[in-house]
Design an enzyme around this catalytic site. Structure first.
Site, PDB file in Angstrom:
ATOM      1  N   ASP A 241       0.812  -1.210   0.000  1.00 51.38           N
ATOM      2  CA  ASP A 241       0.000   0.000   0.000  1.00 51.38           C
ATOM      3  C   ASP A 241       0.851   1.267   0.000  1.00 51.38           C
ATOM      4  O   ASP A 241       0.465   2.285  -0.581  1.00 51.38           O
ATOM      5  CB  ASP A 241      -0.932   0.004   1.212  1.00 51.38           C
ATOM      6  CG  ASP A 241      -2.143  -0.901   1.008  1.00 51.38           C
ATOM      7  OD1 ASP A 241      -2.290  -1.438  -0.107  1.00 51.38           O
ATOM      8  OD2 ASP A 241      -2.929  -1.065   1.956  1.00 51.38           O
ATOM      9  N   GLY A 242       2.021   1.228   0.647  1.00 52.04           N
ATOM     10  CA  GLY A 242       2.898   2.396   0.643  1.00 52.04           C
ATOM     11  C   GLY A 242       3.361   2.748  -0.759  1.00 52.04           C
ATOM     12  O   GLY A 242       3.415   3.925  -1.139  1.00 52.04           O
TER      13      GLY A 242
ATOM     14  N   ASP B  69      -4.214  10.709   3.365  1.00 46.78           N
ATOM     15  CA  ASP B  69      -4.487  11.775   4.322  1.00 46.78           C
ATOM     16  C   ASP B  69      -3.363  12.799   4.355  1.00 46.78           C
ATOM     17  O   ASP B  69      -2.264  12.564   3.856  1.00 46.78           O
ATOM     18  CB  ASP B  69      -4.714  11.203   5.731  1.00 46.78           C
ATOM     19  CG  ASP B  69      -3.647  10.200   6.148  1.00 46.78           C
ATOM     20  OD1 ASP B  69      -2.460  10.435   5.845  1.00 46.78           O
ATOM     21  OD2 ASP B  69      -3.992   9.179   6.768  1.00 46.78           O
TER      22      ASP B  69
ATOM     23  N   ALA C 112      -7.148   4.220   7.599  1.00 51.04           N
ATOM     24  CA  ALA C 112      -5.752   4.283   8.034  1.00 51.04           C
ATOM     25  C   ALA C 112      -5.620   5.059   9.347  1.00 51.04           C
ATOM     26  O   ALA C 112      -6.258   4.730  10.341  1.00 51.04           O
ATOM     27  CB  ALA C 112      -4.903   4.895   6.911  1.00 51.04           C
ATOM     28  N   TYR C 113      -4.800   6.102   9.352  1.00 54.93           N
ATOM     29  CA  TYR C 113      -4.492   6.849  10.572  1.00 54.93           C
ATOM     30  C   TYR C 113      -5.760   7.405  11.227  1.00 54.93           C
ATOM     31  O   TYR C 113      -5.937   7.328  12.445  1.00 54.93           O
ATOM     32  CB  TYR C 113      -3.520   7.978  10.216  1.00 54.93           C
ATOM     33  CG  TYR C 113      -2.818   8.647  11.377  1.00 54.93           C
ATOM     34  CD1 TYR C 113      -2.954   8.201  12.690  1.00 54.93           C
ATOM     35  CD2 TYR C 113      -1.992   9.744  11.148  1.00 54.93           C
ATOM     36  CE1 TYR C 113      -2.297   8.819  13.736  1.00 54.93           C
ATOM     37  CE2 TYR C 113      -1.324  10.374  12.186  1.00 54.93           C
ATOM     38  CZ  TYR C 113      -1.483   9.916  13.476  1.00 54.93           C
ATOM     39  OH  TYR C 113      -0.830  10.538  14.503  1.00 54.93           O
TER      40      TYR C 113
ATOM     41  N   SER D 226      -7.563   4.914  13.278  1.00 49.02           N
ATOM     42  CA  SER D 226      -6.854   4.510  14.494  1.00 49.02           C
ATOM     43  C   SER D 226      -7.056   5.497  15.637  1.00 49.02           C
ATOM     44  O   SER D 226      -6.837   5.150  16.800  1.00 49.02           O
ATOM     45  CB  SER D 226      -5.358   4.348  14.210  1.00 49.02           C
ATOM     46  OG  SER D 226      -4.723   5.602  14.041  1.00 49.02           O
TER      47      SER D 226
END
Length: 209
Positions: A58-59, A132, A173-174, A177
């Site tokens: 994904d990165g 993001d 993602a972030y 979390s």
């Protein structure tokens, strides 16, 4: 058909897989260009490609989205990493997927990108992000004030470790979390969520642009 094979050179497994895939594609009659995603002008060589195949995790996919989006080239993620939220096929499926694209047996799903600008000391630096954009306190162990405006109207001032602005793609993602909601990936919605807010509004806000 012109195919761009996009890899990060620090991933030997991806470099090997791309080399082998390129040989098979050329044998099938396709034009293949190799794209090094670590170069500032990564997308230049892919101009005119029908599709860009992203080999990695994904990165790598996020990096490729920044490089390829100005060219409007559809991305096909080939999962070689541990996370595969954005990569849709494995390396074993690549040849058949390319054959399907060449024959028109495919569909394109559009995703929202964030267009961010960092203005510092009178200089503006642009950024594109598929997931993001984060404004955070950095290395300092203290909270910061972040004033948020929407269409130039004041919305809220956070006293927090930072804020996350995420697309629907980035909502898993972030932002998730730290308590943000999950948003359907095809949605154009944008999410704003604070990081560890102190004595200030702590809920995520979702905007429909």
């Amino acid at each position: 058909m012109k195919v761009a094979l996009c890899v990060r050179p620090d991933r030997p497994d991806a470099v090997r897989a791309a080399r082998d895939a390129a040989a098979r594609m050329r044998k099938a009659g396709h034009e293949v260009v190799d794209v090094n995603l670590d170069t500032p002008s990564a997308g230049a060589g892919a101009k005119g490609a029908t599709i860009a195949c992203i080999l990695g995790g994904d990165g790598t996919m996020l990096r490729a989205a920044r490089a390829m989006s100005p060219l409007g080239i559809p991305l096909l993620g080939v999962n070689l990493g541990r996370l595969g939220f954005l990569t849709t096929i494995t390396i074993d499926d690549l040849d058949s997927a390319i054959a399907d694209v060449a024959a028109g047996r495919h569909s394109v799903e559009e995703r929202t990108l964030l267009d961010a600008r960092l203005v510092r000391a009178g200089r503006e630096t642009p950024f594109l992000a598929l997931n993001d954009v984060v404004v955070a306190r950095g290395a300092a162990v203290r909270s910061i004030h972040v004033a948020v405006r929407v269409d130039d109207d004041p919305l809220v001032v956070y006293w927090a470790d930072g804020v996350i602005v995420a697309t629907a793609t980035g909502s898993t993602a972030y932002g998730f979390s730290v308590g943000g909601p999950l948003i359907l990936p095809s949605s154009r919605a944008i999410m704003l969520v604070p990081i560890a807010p102190h004595l200030s509004f702590g809920n995520a806000v979702v905007f429909d642009p």
